[in-house]
Design a protein around this motif. Structure first.
Motif, mmCIF file in Angstrom:
data_model
loop_
_atom_site.group_PDB
_atom_site.id
_atom_site.type_symbol
_atom_site.label_atom_id
_atom_site.label_comp_id
_atom_site.label_asym_id
_atom_site.label_seq_id
_atom_site.Cartn_x
_atom_site.Cartn_y
_atom_site.Cartn_z
ATOM 1 N N CYS A 287 34.215 53.387 41.270
ATOM 2 C CA CYS A 287 33.605 53.115 42.608
ATOM 3 C C CYS A 287 32.564 54.170 42.839
ATOM 4 O O CYS A 287 31.561 53.704 43.319
ATOM 5 C CB CYS A 287 34.959 53.133 43.370
ATOM 6 N N LEU A 288 32.513 55.277 42.158
ATOM 7 C CA LEU A 288 31.505 56.150 42.788
ATOM 8 C C LEU A 288 30.286 55.886 41.790
ATOM 9 O O LEU A 288 29.213 56.043 42.307
ATOM 10 C CB LEU A 288 31.795 57.546 42.341
ATOM 11 N N VAL A 289 30.365 55.384 40.720
ATOM 12 C CA VAL A 289 29.033 55.054 39.838
ATOM 13 C C VAL A 289 28.467 53.805 40.539
ATOM 14 O O VAL A 289 27.313 53.618 40.189
ATOM 15 C CB VAL A 289 29.502 54.688 38.403
ATOM 16 N N ARG A 290 29.430 53.013 41.049
ATOM 17 C CA ARG A 290 28.433 51.840 41.755
ATOM 18 C C ARG A 290 27.910 52.160 43.015
ATOM 19 O O ARG A 290 26.676 51.478 43.236
ATOM 20 C CB ARG A 290 29.847 50.803 42.143
ATOM 21 N N CYS A 291 28.047 53.443 43.421
ATOM 22 C CA CYS A 291 27.178 53.794 44.442
ATOM 23 C C CYS A 291 25.596 54.095 44.199
ATOM 24 O O CYS A 291 24.721 54.321 45.140
ATOM 25 C CB CYS A 291 27.700 54.887 45.314
ATOM 26 N N LEU A 292 25.525 54.478 43.000
ATOM 27 C CA LEU A 292 24.103 54.692 42.233
ATOM 28 C C LEU A 292 23.146 53.347 42.419
ATOM 29 O O LEU A 292 23.483 52.444 42.394
ATOM 30 C CB LEU A 292 23.982 55.165 40.689
ATOM 31 N N PRO A 293 21.838 54.121 42.997
ATOM 32 C CA PRO A 293 20.882 52.975 43.341
ATOM 33 C C PRO A 293 20.159 52.351 41.833
ATOM 34 O O PRO A 293 19.102 52.470 41.727
ATOM 35 C CB PRO A 293 20.179 53.273 44.166
ATOM 36 N N TRP A 294 21.147 51.907 40.756
ATOM 37 C CA TRP A 294 20.627 51.728 39.584
ATOM 38 C C TRP A 294 21.552 50.737 38.785
ATOM 39 O O TRP A 294 22.736 50.758 38.826
ATOM 40 C CB TRP A 294 20.761 52.894 38.733
ATOM 41 N N TRP A 295 20.857 49.530 38.618
ATOM 42 C CA TRP A 295 21.726 48.170 38.189
ATOM 43 C C TRP A 295 22.564 48.467 36.988
ATOM 44 O O TRP A 295 23.631 48.052 36.776
ATOM 45 C CB TRP A 295 20.889 46.807 38.263
ATOM 46 N N PRO A 296 21.728 49.195 36.162
ATOM 47 C CA PRO A 296 22.767 49.596 34.692
ATOM 48 C C PRO A 296 23.807 50.474 35.171
ATOM 49 O O PRO A 296 24.954 50.150 34.072
ATOM 50 C CB PRO A 296 21.694 50.278 33.702
ATOM 51 N N GLY A 356 31.255 46.148 56.544
ATOM 52 C CA GLY A 356 30.000 46.273 57.989
ATOM 53 C C GLY A 356 29.390 47.630 57.828
ATOM 54 O O GLY A 356 28.424 47.605 58.529
ATOM 55 N N LEU A 357 29.998 48.298 57.502
ATOM 56 C CA LEU A 357 29.448 49.983 57.363
ATOM 57 C C LEU A 357 28.290 50.207 56.165
ATOM 58 O O LEU A 357 27.798 51.287 56.280
ATOM 59 C CB LEU A 357 30.453 50.921 57.359
ATOM 60 N N GLY A 358 28.293 49.308 55.379
ATOM 61 C CA GLY A 358 27.380 49.130 54.204
ATOM 62 C C GLY A 358 28.291 49.013 52.980
ATOM 63 O O GLY A 358 29.475 49.022 52.880
ATOM 64 N N GLY A 359 27.607 48.877 51.893
ATOM 65 C CA GLY A 359 28.261 48.702 50.517
ATOM 66 C C GLY A 359 28.755 49.784 49.995
ATOM 67 O O GLY A 359 29.926 49.954 49.355
ATOM 68 N N ARG A 360 28.068 51.218 50.246
ATOM 69 C CA ARG A 360 28.870 52.259 49.718
ATOM 70 C C ARG A 360 30.026 53.019 50.470
ATOM 71 O O ARG A 360 30.826 53.691 49.546
ATOM 72 C CB ARG A 360 27.718 53.398 49.421
ATOM 73 N N PRO A 361 30.141 53.114 51.704
ATOM 74 C CA PRO A 361 31.322 53.686 52.295
ATOM 75 C C PRO A 361 32.729 52.925 51.867
ATOM 76 O O PRO A 361 33.531 53.931 51.292
ATOM 77 C CB PRO A 361 30.975 53.395 53.606
ATOM 78 N N PRO A 362 32.879 51.713 51.615
ATOM 79 C CA PRO A 362 34.075 51.508 50.961
ATOM 80 C C PRO A 362 34.374 51.881 49.676
ATOM 81 O O PRO A 362 35.329 52.164 49.443
ATOM 82 C CB PRO A 362 33.931 50.046 51.193
ATOM 83 N N VAL A 365 35.380 55.471 49.819
ATOM 84 C CA VAL A 365 36.862 55.499 50.371
ATOM 85 C C VAL A 365 37.756 55.058 49.308
ATOM 86 O O VAL A 365 38.889 55.625 49.274
ATOM 87 C CB VAL A 365 36.935 54.594 51.570
ATOM 88 N N ALA A 366 37.628 54.160 48.688
ATOM 89 C CA ALA A 366 38.598 53.610 47.558
ATOM 90 C C ALA A 366 38.542 54.732 46.534
ATOM 91 O O ALA A 366 39.685 55.069 45.825
ATOM 92 C CB ALA A 366 38.007 52.240 46.741
ATOM 93 N N ALA A 367 37.452 55.323 46.125
ATOM 94 C CA ALA A 367 37.611 56.459 45.109
ATOM 95 C C ALA A 367 38.555 57.530 45.495
ATOM 96 O O ALA A 367 39.176 58.174 44.858
ATOM 97 C CB ALA A 367 36.109 57.047 44.799
ATOM 98 N N ALA A 368 38.269 57.877 47.025
ATOM 99 C CA ALA A 368 39.108 59.085 47.600
ATOM 100 C C ALA A 368 40.397 58.874 47.562
ATOM 101 O O ALA A 368 41.233 59.615 47.283
ATOM 102 C CB ALA A 368 38.438 59.295 48.704
ATOM 103 N N ILE A 369 40.815 57.461 47.812
ATOM 104 C CA ILE A 369 42.131 57.158 47.924
ATOM 105 C C ILE A 369 42.648 57.302 46.368
ATOM 106 O O ILE A 369 44.005 57.679 46.283
ATOM 107 C CB ILE A 369 42.327 55.951 48.420
ATOM 108 N N CYS A 370 41.964 56.729 45.469
ATOM 109 C CA CYS A 370 42.558 56.891 43.964
ATOM 110 C C CYS A 370 42.770 58.229 43.708
ATOM 111 O O CYS A 370 43.790 58.601 43.036
ATOM 112 C CB CYS A 370 41.768 56.071 43.208
#
Length: 407
Positions: A287-296, A356-362, A365-370
């Motif tokens: 989840c955290l890696v998905r937040c990076l602005p890099w498609w690979p 609705g807050l954007g793609g990265r906040p959820p 949050v998911a990473a933090a809960i895990c």
């Protein structure tokens, strides 16, 4: 026991193929008949909803012979599927929903039944490996079956897919009949009281089953919570076409195949809680890696998520199989399935609202809960002598050769 292992893996392949093909085609068929995307989406809900009745349906498996029931469920499913051959227009759309609901009930009964049958067909040391192989087989079919089902539907319509999907449970029933069951050893536990409370009580009684099921439930729920966020990351944050999601689904599926193949070895070396922690942590990292602005990075994150989710799930299933009294396996397995997959019903709409807050906040949050869940189980209280309160009922294999098995 290799014969039984091969039979169970083949069963998973056939079930995964028929179920995945029909799941996709049901929605497409309803959309073609009615023109309503909302009704098409409800077909998936019809399949999913019966998981909430898992504790009660699982209890049925503790009251009747398990293998005959699982065989009967597959044969009834085949007959119910063939009723879709009468669908000719929008007036028969309701029948697709009924069959989807029957599919959902069969999934609950068969999943719980197979979980209960495996310990009677395989040694404890084999359960980890075979559970992982089954997971890989199911994930592999998810890569192939939707494409095959959609292609067959486009070629010959829904009735052709119905016939194909109806054949698979008949073959599965025959394979279940071919499994050689050994007499499971008595665990010395007296019969528990019937009902929902009994399954919950047994599930919570041991730390290993309690913790691994919670970890799997959190990881699976967060995978649903982040579904909408993944769409937003691809289309809004990265500016890529929506079709790129197909690449991510394929890479995650490939990761799941690999994860399933290796998880049995991990369970032989470590305990189920450790593997569950590792799987949940991997999903949090993805989840955290998905937040990076890099498609690979997004592609890598999909592979990591694909590896982590089967680890968490297989660890929980194996813990339930090896630490539950034989007479209670049906209802405990059903209760565990409800606990692991039920929260997704709430997580998906919550994730859709949170995007609705954007793609990265959820995703954060998911990473933090895990990670909070992982921290909570690793910082567990100990008894006065510092020992773990839960002791494994199944002995650890003594040699590497004995350790390389799983269910």
């Amino acid at each position: 026991m290799r014969r039984n292992a091969a039979l169970f893996v083949t069963i998973s392949m056939l079930s995964g193929f028929g179920g995945s093909a029909m799941a996709l085609v049901s929605g497409i068929w309803i959309l073609d008949l009615t023109g309503s995307t909302g009704l098409a989406a409800l077909a998936g809900l019809s399949v999913y909803a019966p998981v909430l009745a898992g504790p009660w349906l699982g209890g049925l498996l503790d009251r009747v012979p398990r293998r005959p029931l699982v065989i009967a469920v597959n044969l009834v499913l085949a007959a119910v599927l063939l009723s879709l051959l009468t669908v000719r227009g929008p007036a028969q759309t309701w029948l697709i929903f009924v069959v989807s609901g029957a599919y959902g009930v069969s999934y609950v009964l068969i999943d719980a039944g197979e979980t209960a049958l495996l310990p009677a067909a395989l040694s404890p040391a084999e359960l980890g490996d075979v559970n992982g192989w089954r997971s890989s087989a199911q994930e592999g079919m998810k890569l192939v079956a939707p494409l095959a089902g959609a292609g067959l539907y486009a070629w010959h319509g829904g009735h052709a897919v119905v016939v194909l999907s109806a054949v698979t449970p008949v073959l599965v029933a025959a394979l279940y009949a071919a499994v050689r069951l050994r007499q499971p050893p008595s665990d010395g536990s007296p019969p528990r009281r019937p009902g929902l409370r009994a399954g919950v009580a047994v599930l919570l009684a041991r730390r290993t089953t309690r913790v691994t099921v919670v970890l799997a439930a959190v990881a699976i729920a967060m995978s649903g919570f982040t579904t909408a966020a993944n769409y937003a990351i691809v289309t809004t944050e990265l500016g890529l076409p929506a079709t790129f999601l197909g690449v991510l689904l394929s890479t995650q599926g490939a990761g799941s195949v690999v994860g399933g193949l290796v998880v049995g070895r991990l369970l032989a070396r470590w305990n189920a809680v450790t593997v569950g922690v590792a799987g949940t942590t991997l999903f949090a990292l993805s989840c955290l890696v998905r937040c990076l602005p890099w498609w690979p990075g997004t592609v890598v994150a999909s592979v990591v998520a694909g590896v982590g989710l089967p680890w968490a799930l297989v660890a929980a299933v194996t813990a339930v199989q090896t630490r539950t009294p034989t007479a209670m396996l049906g209802r405990v397995a059903g209760t565990a399935n409800t606990a692991m997959f039920g929260p997704v019903a709430l997580a998906i709409p919550l994730g859709s609202a949170a995007v609705g807050l954007g793609g990265r906040p959820p995703l954060v949050v998911a990473a933090a809960i895990c990670l909070a869940s992982v921290l909570g189980v690793t910082r567990r209280p100990r008894d006065r002598r510092g020992a773990e309160p839960d002791v494994a009922r199944v002995p650890t294999p003594s040699t590497p050769q004995q350790a390389g098995r799983r269910a």
